[in-house]
Scaffold this motif. Structure first.
Motif, PDB file in Angstrom:
ATOM      1  N   SER A  11     -25.656  17.930 -18.994  1.00 60.63           N
ATOM      2  CA  SER A  11     -25.659  17.820 -17.532  1.00 60.63           C
ATOM      3  C   SER A  11     -24.902  16.560 -17.104  1.00 60.63           C
ATOM      4  CB  SER A  11     -27.090  17.780 -16.984  1.00 60.63           C
ATOM      5  OG  SER A  11     -27.651  16.496 -17.164  1.00 60.63           O
ATOM      6  N   LEU A  13     -25.747  14.300 -15.062  1.00 60.38           N
ATOM      7  CA  LEU A  13     -26.616  13.121 -15.037  1.00 60.38           C
ATOM      8  C   LEU A  13     -26.852  12.593 -16.453  1.00 60.38           C
ATOM      9  CD1 LEU A  13     -28.328  11.112 -13.482  1.00 60.38           C
ATOM     10  CD2 LEU A  13     -30.224  12.750 -13.573  1.00 60.38           C
ATOM     11  N   TRP A  16     -23.805  10.811 -17.525  1.00 60.05           N
ATOM     12  CA  TRP A  16     -23.715   9.506 -16.847  1.00 60.05           C
ATOM     13  C   TRP A  16     -24.574   8.486 -17.582  1.00 60.05           C
ATOM     14  CZ3 TRP A  16     -26.580   5.574 -15.054  1.00 60.05           C
ATOM     15  CH2 TRP A  16     -25.969   4.652 -14.178  1.00 60.05           C
ATOM     16  N   GLN A  17     -25.809   8.914 -17.914  1.00 55.06           N
ATOM     17  CA  GLN A  17     -26.756   7.988 -18.553  1.00 55.06           C
ATOM     18  C   GLN A  17     -26.274   7.564 -19.945  1.00 55.06           C
ATOM     19  OE1 GLN A  17     -30.706   9.429 -16.047  1.00 55.06           O
ATOM     20  NE2 GLN A  17     -30.489  10.185 -18.114  1.00 55.06           N
ATOM     21  N   SER A  79     -34.072  10.537 -20.202  1.00 54.42           N
ATOM     22  CA  SER A  79     -34.836  10.064 -19.046  1.00 54.42           C
ATOM     23  C   SER A  79     -36.269   9.921 -19.546  1.00 54.42           C
ATOM     24  CB  SER A  79     -34.809  11.089 -17.916  1.00 54.42           C
ATOM     25  OG  SER A  79     -33.516  11.210 -17.400  1.00 54.42           O
ATOM     26  N   ASN A 149     -29.569  21.884 -12.344  1.00 55.05           N
ATOM     27  CA  ASN A 149     -29.198  20.471 -12.301  1.00 55.05           C
ATOM     28  C   ASN A 149     -29.100  20.000 -10.842  1.00 55.05           C
ATOM     29  OD1 ASN A 149     -26.584  21.108 -11.300  1.00 55.05           O
ATOM     30  ND2 ASN A 149     -25.846  21.443 -13.384  1.00 55.05           N
ATOM     31  N   ILE A 150     -28.869  18.722 -10.662  1.00 53.02           N
ATOM     32  CA  ILE A 150     -28.878  18.136  -9.311  1.00 53.02           C
ATOM     33  C   ILE A 150     -27.880  18.844  -8.388  1.00 53.02           C
ATOM     34  CG2 ILE A 150     -28.324  16.060  -7.972  1.00 53.02           C
ATOM     35  CD1 ILE A 150     -29.503  14.393 -10.161  1.00 53.02           C
ATOM     36  N   THR A 170     -33.078   8.253  -8.225  1.00 48.07           N
ATOM     37  CA  THR A 170     -32.154   7.636  -9.170  1.00 48.07           C
ATOM     38  C   THR A 170     -31.016   8.572  -9.597  1.00 48.07           C
ATOM     39  OG1 THR A 170     -31.991   6.431 -11.270  1.00 48.07           O
ATOM     40  CG2 THR A 170     -33.613   8.179 -11.202  1.00 48.07           C
ATOM     41  N   GLY A 171     -31.308   9.861  -9.777  1.00 44.22           N
ATOM     42  CA  GLY A 171     -30.272  10.795 -10.204  1.00 44.22           C
ATOM     43  C   GLY A 171     -29.174  10.941  -9.172  1.00 44.22           C
ATOM     44  N   LYS A 174     -27.163   7.634  -9.075  1.00 44.12           N
ATOM     45  CA  LYS A 174     -26.261   7.441 -10.216  1.00 44.12           C
ATOM     46  C   LYS A 174     -24.988   8.267 -10.056  1.00 44.12           C
ATOM     47  CE  LYS A 174     -29.913   6.390 -13.544  1.00 44.12           C
ATOM     48  NZ  LYS A 174     -30.953   7.039 -14.359  1.00 44.12           N
ATOM     49  N   LEU A 175     -25.138   9.485  -9.571  1.00 44.89           N
ATOM     50  CA  LEU A 175     -23.974  10.365  -9.405  1.00 44.89           C
ATOM     51  C   LEU A 175     -23.228  10.093  -8.089  1.00 44.89           C
ATOM     52  CD1 LEU A 175     -25.389  13.773 -10.729  1.00 44.89           C
ATOM     53  CD2 LEU A 175     -24.097  12.045 -11.968  1.00 44.89           C
ATOM     54  N   GLN A 198     -40.478   7.262 -14.634  1.00 44.15           N
ATOM     55  CA  GLN A 198     -39.372   7.743 -13.791  1.00 44.15           C
ATOM     56  C   GLN A 198     -38.370   6.613 -13.540  1.00 44.15           C
ATOM     57  OE1 GLN A 198     -40.203  10.835 -10.972  1.00 44.15           O
ATOM     58  NE2 GLN A 198     -39.175   9.766  -9.321  1.00 44.15           N
TER      59      GLN A 198
END
Length: 312
Positions: A11, A13, A16-17, A79, A149-150, A170-171, A174-175, A198
Motif C-alpha cells: 500500500s 502508506l 511511505w513508512q 504500523s 486503502n486510504i 497520521t496516514g 503522511k501521504l 496508533q
C-alpha cells in the motif's frame, strides 16, 4: 551490515513508512545499501469482509514475518496498532519510532465535524472501536462498513457513498492528501480514544542482537513508554487488534503519564471508561494494572459479548 532489506506491504502508506525508515537509517549509516521488498498480507487480499470477521492475529504482519524467517528480508516495518501483542518465538520488536499524530480524523465533503452531521447521517468505518466511540458521540448516526486503502476510502467518500468517514489522521498526513476532501478534521483523543500504538511505527526483526543494536538509532523512549502501557493493557485484557478497545497514554512531564482507556460494545450500549494518571517509573506495570481494574468491572465478559455481536 552493508546491506539491509526491508519487508513492506504494497500500500502507498506502507511504502511511505518503509521509505521513511530507510531515510532515517541512511542518516546514521550513509554507506549502507537499503532496499524495499513488497509482500501482500491476508488483510490486503480480503477486501470485502470486515477485519474483525476475518479474525486471527497478524492480519497485516504474518507474511512479513515469514519473509524474515526465510531470510528474504532483515526487518519489517509495521504500523504498531496492527502488530499483535504477543510475538512468535524468535521475533522481536527491535525499535519504535517517535510517534506521529495519534488522533483519528473526520473526513467529509459537506460537513466540518461530527457535530455538524444531520440526523441519521452515514459514517464509514469498519473499526469496532471507532463504531463504539461514534455511537457514544452521536447515537443517531448510521454506520456503514469501509475497507480498502486510504485512497480507495476517500474515493468512496467522494462518490457519495458516505456523509463522512473516519481514518487515522497520521496516514492522511503522511501521504499529504488532506486537501483531497473539503473537510479534514482531526478529533481530540479525549473525544475518540485511539487504538494502542496508533501513529507509532514498529520495526520487527528476528532476535538478532547485532541487528537490534543497529536499529537502536531509530528507537524513541517516549514512544516505548506510551506503547508499553497501551499494549500491556490490551495484552492483559486478551483483546486482539480488532476489538472495541481504545487506549491512549500521553506523557505529561518527566514524572507522570496520563492514560485514557475505554472498552465497550460496538453500538456504544455498554462501556467501561477510565482516566488514570500513573507514575512514569511504573510504566512497565501500569498497563496490566489498569487492565486488572477493568477486568474486575467485567471487561472480559463485555469484550466476549462485543466479539459475538461483531461476528454475526
Amino acid at each position: 551490515m552493508k546491506k539491509l532489506v526491508i519487508a513492506t506491504r504494497k500500500s502507498q502508506l506502507a511504502l511511505w513508512q518503509s521509505e521513511y525508515i530507510k531515510a532515517e537509517l541512511l542518516k546514521h549509516y550513509p554507506d549502507m545499501t537499503i532496499e524495499l521488498k513488497t509482500f501482500s498480507t491476508k488483510a490486503d487480499k480480503i477486501l470485502d469482509v470486515p477485519l474483525a470477521k476475518i479474525g486471527g492475529k497478524g492480519l497485516f504482519t504474518k507474511e512479513l514475518e515469514i519473509a524474515l524467517a526465510n531470510k528474504e528480508a532483515d526487518i519489517a516495518v509495521h504500523s504498531l496498532k496492527d502488530v499483535p501483542v504477543e510475538f512468535e518465538e524468535g521475533f522481536v520488536l527491535a525499535a519504535l519510532t517517535k510517534r506521529f499524530d495519534p488522533r483519528d480524523a473526520f473526513l467529509s465533503e459537506k460537513y466540518a465535524s461530527i457535530d455538524e452531521l444531520p440526523q441519521g447521517a452515514v459514517i464509514g468505518t469498519t473499526s469496532l472501536r471507532r463504531r463504539m466511540e461514534i455511537k457514544l458521540l452521536r447515537p443517531d448516526i448510521e454506520l456503514k462498513d469501509l475497507r480498502g486503502n486510504i485512497n480507495t476510502r476517500i474515493a468512496k467518500l467522494k462518490a457519495g457513498e458516505y456523509d463522512a468517514i473516519i481514518l487515522a489522521a497520521t496516514g492522511v498526513q503522511k501521504l499529504q492528501i488532506e486537501g483531497e476532501v473539503n473537510y479534514f478534521t482531526p478529533i481530540d483523543t479525549e473525544l475518540m480514544i485511539p487504538s494502542m500504538g496508533q501513529a507509532t511505527l514498529g520495526i520487527e526483526t528476528l532476535d538478532n542482537p547485532e541487528l537490534v543494536e543497529l536499529l537502536s538509532v531509530l528507537h524513541d523512549k517516549d514512544a516505548e513508554i506510551e506503547s508499553t502501557i497501551e499494549r500491556d493493557f490490551v495484552r492483559t485484557l486478551e483483546g486482539g487488534c480488532q476489538v472495541p478497545i481504545g487506549i491512549k497514554a500521553t506523557i505529561l512531564d518527566e514524572k507522570s503519564v496520563d492514560v485514557r482507556a475505554i472498552v465497550g460494545m460496538p453500538d456504544g450500549s455498554e462501556l467501561i471508561q477510565e482516566n488514570f494518571v500513573v507514575n512514569m517509573d511504573e510504566y512497565k506495570t501500569a498497563g496490566s494494572k489498569m487492565a486488572q481494574e477493568f477486568i474486575a468491572r467485567g471487561a472480559k465478559e463485555l469484550l466476549a459479548r462485543a466479539e459475538k455481536v461483531a461476528f454475526q
